[in-house]
Enzyme design. Structure first.
Site, PDB file in Angstrom:
ATOM      1  N   HIS A  70      -2.863  -1.709  -4.207  1.00  0.00           N
ATOM      2  CA  HIS A  70      -4.324  -1.733  -4.102  1.00  0.00           C
ATOM      3  C   HIS A  70      -4.838  -0.310  -3.999  1.00  0.00           C
ATOM      4  O   HIS A  70      -4.068   0.633  -3.882  1.00  0.00           O
ATOM      5  CB  HIS A  70      -4.802  -2.604  -2.929  1.00  0.00           C
ATOM      6  CG  HIS A  70      -4.476  -2.069  -1.569  1.00  0.00           C
ATOM      7  ND1 HIS A  70      -4.870  -2.704  -0.425  1.00  0.00           N
ATOM      8  CD2 HIS A  70      -3.802  -0.980  -1.141  1.00  0.00           C
ATOM      9  CE1 HIS A  70      -4.454  -2.038   0.637  1.00  0.00           C
ATOM     10  NE2 HIS A  70      -3.809  -0.989   0.220  1.00  0.00           N
ATOM     11  N   SER A 124       0.827  -1.194   0.000  1.00  0.00           N
ATOM     12  CA  SER A 124       0.000   0.000   0.000  1.00  0.00           C
ATOM     13  C   SER A 124       0.872   1.259   0.000  1.00  0.00           C
ATOM     14  O   SER A 124       1.604   1.499  -0.955  1.00  0.00           O
ATOM     15  CB  SER A 124      -0.961  -0.063   1.192  1.00  0.00           C
ATOM     16  OG  SER A 124      -1.929   0.950   1.139  1.00  0.00           O
TER      17      SER A 124
END
Length: 197
Positions: free
Chosen positions: A113, A88
């Site tokens: 993501h 992330s």
């Protein structure tokens, strides 16, 4: 008699070698500390590389953007090394290193993501929060696109669901430039080489 004084932490010792360690979730507290260390090392020597080692599950977008902006703000090259995981926001920071100086170890993993957020409050509050997270999603995709050479649309499609990358896949995608098993094979010895070498 043994010295019972306060001993510097291992992280203070690493800082002397221009190494900053992000080994946890990205939060306001450690983001402020990392940004301050980047500024300190840049003030000490604006030409020498700064090394940012990353083993992070991600975390706060705004805290991560404070680190990212400081990385771009200082004149130094920022050598990034992914160890363990760069997930992330950790992925964004790994990828934000100076092109040609972004490294990953063979067993590290990278997670791409879309941003997460919890919403609450009035309908107007929820709409405002949704607009903010959509803006951040767009900005994070633009940064990743610029750093990897992928299109924004491809980054968004690839990050629509959690997508884990092996070290080789991260290299192929453009998150990093090199896979290295040893600090000796990283620019400047990964911060472990004596100054001037």
């Amino acid at each position: 008699m043994a010295d019972m004084g306060i001993q510097p932490s291992v992280f203070d010792r690493l800082l002397k070698d221009r190494i900053i360690w992000l080994g946890s979730e990205v939060r306001d507290e450690n983001a402020n500390e990392i940004a301050a260390k980047l500024l300190l090392l840049a003030a000490e020597d604006s030409k020498r590389d700064i090394y940012l080692y990353i083993n992070s599950p991600g975390g706060s977008i705004t805290a991560g953007m404070a680190i990212y902006d400081t990385m771009q703000f200082v004149p130094n090259d920022i050598v990034t090394v992914g160890i363990g995981m760069a997930a992330s926001m950790g992925q964004l920071l790994l990828t934000a290193g100076t092109k040609g100086k972004r490294y990953i170890t063979p067993n590290a993993r990278v997670l791409l993501h879309q941003p997460h957020g919890g919403f609450g409050g009035t309908a107007s509050d929820i709409r405002t929060q949704a607009q903010l997270i959509l803006h951040m999603k767009k900005r994070l995709a633009e940064i990743t696109s610029e750093a990897t050479g992928k299109t924004v649309d491809q980054v968004n499609a690839d990050g629509d669901r959690d997508r884990w990358f092996t070290a080789q896949e991260a290299l192929d995608y453009g998150f990093v430039d090199h896979i290295r098993e040893s600090a000796l094979l990283v620019a400047g010895g990964g911060g472990t080489a004596p100054a001037g070498k």
